[in-house]
Design a protein around this motif. Sequence first.
Motif, PDB file in Angstrom:
ATOM      1  N   TYR A 161     -24.751  34.330   5.502  1.00 20.44           N
ATOM      2  CA  TYR A 161     -23.914  35.471   5.079  1.00 20.44           C
ATOM      3  C   TYR A 161     -24.403  35.887   3.679  1.00 20.44           C
ATOM      4  O   TYR A 161     -24.714  35.057   2.835  1.00 20.44           O
ATOM      5  N   PHE A 162     -24.454  37.155   3.499  1.00 17.85           N
ATOM      6  CA  PHE A 162     -24.906  37.689   2.208  1.00 17.85           C
ATOM      7  C   PHE A 162     -24.429  39.135   2.077  1.00 17.85           C
ATOM      8  O   PHE A 162     -24.131  39.820   3.066  1.00 17.85           O
ATOM      9  N   LEU A 163     -24.382  39.606   0.832  1.00 16.70           N
ATOM     10  CA  LEU A 163     -23.960  40.969   0.513  1.00 16.70           C
ATOM     11  C   LEU A 163     -25.064  41.651  -0.285  1.00 16.70           C
ATOM     12  O   LEU A 163     -25.479  41.159  -1.323  1.00 16.70           O
ATOM     13  N   THR A 164     -25.516  42.776   0.236  1.00 18.73           N
ATOM     14  CA  THR A 164     -26.563  43.542  -0.440  1.00 18.73           C
ATOM     15  C   THR A 164     -25.940  44.768  -1.107  1.00 18.73           C
ATOM     16  O   THR A 164     -25.185  45.517  -0.470  1.00 18.73           O
ATOM     17  N   VAL A 165     -26.266  44.961  -2.379  1.00 18.19           N
ATOM     18  CA  VAL A 165     -25.813  46.137  -3.130  1.00 18.19           C
ATOM     19  C   VAL A 165     -27.050  46.845  -3.673  1.00 18.19           C
ATOM     20  O   VAL A 165     -27.891  46.217  -4.325  1.00 18.19           O
ATOM     21  N   ASN A 166     -27.162  48.124  -3.386  1.00 15.50           N
ATOM     22  CA  ASN A 166     -28.349  48.879  -3.782  1.00 15.50           C
ATOM     23  C   ASN A 166     -27.903  50.203  -4.393  1.00 15.50           C
ATOM     24  O   ASN A 166     -27.187  50.987  -3.756  1.00 15.50           O
ATOM     25  N   ALA A 167     -28.317  50.478  -5.632  1.00 15.65           N
ATOM     26  CA  ALA A 167     -27.972  51.718  -6.327  1.00 15.65           C
ATOM     27  C   ALA A 167     -29.247  52.462  -6.684  1.00 15.65           C
ATOM     28  O   ALA A 167     -30.144  51.905  -7.316  1.00 15.65           O
ATOM     29  N   ASN A 168     -29.322  53.725  -6.254  1.00 14.46           N
ATOM     30  CA  ASN A 168     -30.458  54.586  -6.557  1.00 14.46           C
ATOM     31  C   ASN A 168     -29.969  55.844  -7.261  1.00 14.46           C
ATOM     32  O   ASN A 168     -28.906  56.377  -6.915  1.00 14.46           O
ATOM     33  N   GLY A 169     -30.734  56.313  -8.222  1.00 16.99           N
ATOM     34  CA  GLY A 169     -30.380  57.556  -8.897  1.00 16.99           C
ATOM     35  C   GLY A 169     -31.621  58.293  -9.359  1.00 16.99           C
ATOM     36  O   GLY A 169     -32.628  57.670  -9.727  1.00 16.99           O
ATOM     37  N   SER A 170     -31.562  59.619  -9.320  1.00 18.97           N
ATOM     38  CA  SER A 170     -32.665  60.437  -9.828  1.00 18.97           C
ATOM     39  C   SER A 170     -32.087  61.679 -10.477  1.00 18.97           C
ATOM     40  O   SER A 170     -31.038  62.186 -10.070  1.00 18.97           O
ATOM     41  N   VAL A 171     -32.772  62.163 -11.486  1.00 19.55           N
ATOM     42  CA  VAL A 171     -32.314  63.326 -12.246  1.00 19.55           C
ATOM     43  C   VAL A 171     -33.492  64.274 -12.441  1.00 19.55           C
ATOM     44  O   VAL A 171     -34.642  63.826 -12.578  1.00 19.55           O
TER      45      VAL A 171
END
Length: 638
Positions: free
Chosen positions: A480-490
Amino acid sequence: MIQAADIWRISIAKPLVSFYLHLCGMSQLLYLTICVSTLAVTVFVAGCLDKETVRPQPVRITQPDKVIDYKVKLENSPSDKVTRNARRSLLTFRLRKEGAQGVIFLRRRVKHDEKKLTSILHSQGYYSASVSSGIAESSGKAANVTFTVHPGPVFKLAEHTLTLKNTGNVALPVLDEASLGSPVGAAAIAAEIKDAETAAVDALQSRGFPYAEYRGRAGQVDTDAATLTVDSVISTGSACVFGAVHFEGLQTVKEDYLLKYMPWKQSDIFNRHSLIDYQRRLTATNLFKSVSARIPEMPPDASENLPALPVTVLVEERTHRRVAGGLRYDTDLGPSARASFLHRNFLGANENLRAWMEGGLVEQSVGVGLRKPEFLHPGQDLTANLALERNEDDAFDALTASAYAGLNRRLNREWRVGLGFLAEFGAIDDEGMDADAYLLGLPAFAGYDSTDDLLDPTKGLRVKLETEPNVGLFDKSDTYFLTVNANGSVYKALDNEGKYVLAGRARAASILSRDLDSIPATRRLYAGGGGSVRGYDKYGVGPLDSDNDPVGGRLALELEGEVRARLNEKFGVTGFISSGAVSTGINSDVFHDVQVAAGAGFRYFSPAGPIRVDVAFPLNRRSVDDIVQVYFSIGQAF
């Protein structure tokens, strides 16, 4: 000189006349007079007949040579705006390079522009302004033109009244001139007064009066007080409500589906903006080449209280089936090809059926997906897909089958959220160890997008946060695992035309788990490659095993900046710098092993989107890294 032909004509004419006069009993004198006259006319006509025919010569119209070059000066202009408008509008300025065909021509041009410049001054609130001009001829074919402005005071708008003339018996809305943008108490600038009138008509059309229109204005100038009073007359027409909606041009699209996009209900007070919004929503379905939502041109019977306006929607359906293909080349992955089939209207309600197949030296995949828009809620889509993928790269070898179903909903123009269910099976070969993975996940996301273009943005912001908890079996053990991924571009345009754009991208991802070994290699975090850190192999950034193959990690960071310059309509260039790091643990050690690369790219702006070629060089290259990486694909890097 009389020739034989002339004598013949006389000998014939004389007996005829003699006989006629004899019958009439005319005198000898009259007879002699007529004979002499006849002879003279005959000789004249004969002479004309014998002369060579003279053909008219064509008239040649030639342009006179340029005789005067001149310079123009505007003196005592009261503002930069007056100066800009004068240079843009006056013929004397606009035709200066062509010169004038003489002093008279130039003088007429200048006199015409005096009136034009006076109108410009009036439009900026200088209602007592006057203009004088002069032409000074210098030696040779040259002259100097001077416009001198006598602006006088700036007139203020003392009062602006909006007079509403109503033809029905419905109470009229109260319109505040100042809130509509009228410059009451400030300079009486004509454009701002006109904009306020337009805003008043728009406000009425958005509050139930679809046939409201501007009828005229009356103004009174007080030269002593330097003020202006304006009364604008607007005819409201009858107040109306929305009636039934009729469609014209439908062939395969279901009418009931299109009615789901209506931003109003029948019998709601008419709102012009709602009508425009409905047209925009139907256009955004991508089902039609053209969409036009209209109400009747003629207003309804004024005696009817709140008449219902029927809405007619004219559409032209576009081709719903499309076959597409694409090529891609990366130095690390080699060439690859992609083919896809899309049906935009599979069941008649904009269901998108998509099948694809991609093949390359490292990755191969095949899949089918379905998207059903407006599912159970406005702006909500149901998406489902099945996919089979094979990977044979340095990090791992795997055959993965997955099934996904989920909902995603557009909250407004910028925000979208989604939640789904994922089932996945993977047969994985990691460092010579075979293991199977059976996973169930609940992927969710929230995304914000304010950019102006999907493939080639010049301004705006994109942010997406993804989370996915997973449970299942890996190598016959619970995981069991939790993946968190945040992407941003400007994106920020450096000029008004968007030819020069500064773009930046950042990524931060983490996996919360017992340890790295409990996470299948297909689900670990990696960095590097054409869609990540350019300048390194795919998955090439981060820790390596004894064979110099990527291990993957539980923490990944990326940062990238790019300057884009558009040379013309077709071509552009870029310069960029990329960096990234991957760590097997969730700690700050990742910052001790940051890989950095820089490069440049070429862009060809095709109708399908920008085609890019990027060349990148690692700046802190390790012994296992190549000197250069080349990427070829469609669309900007981010």
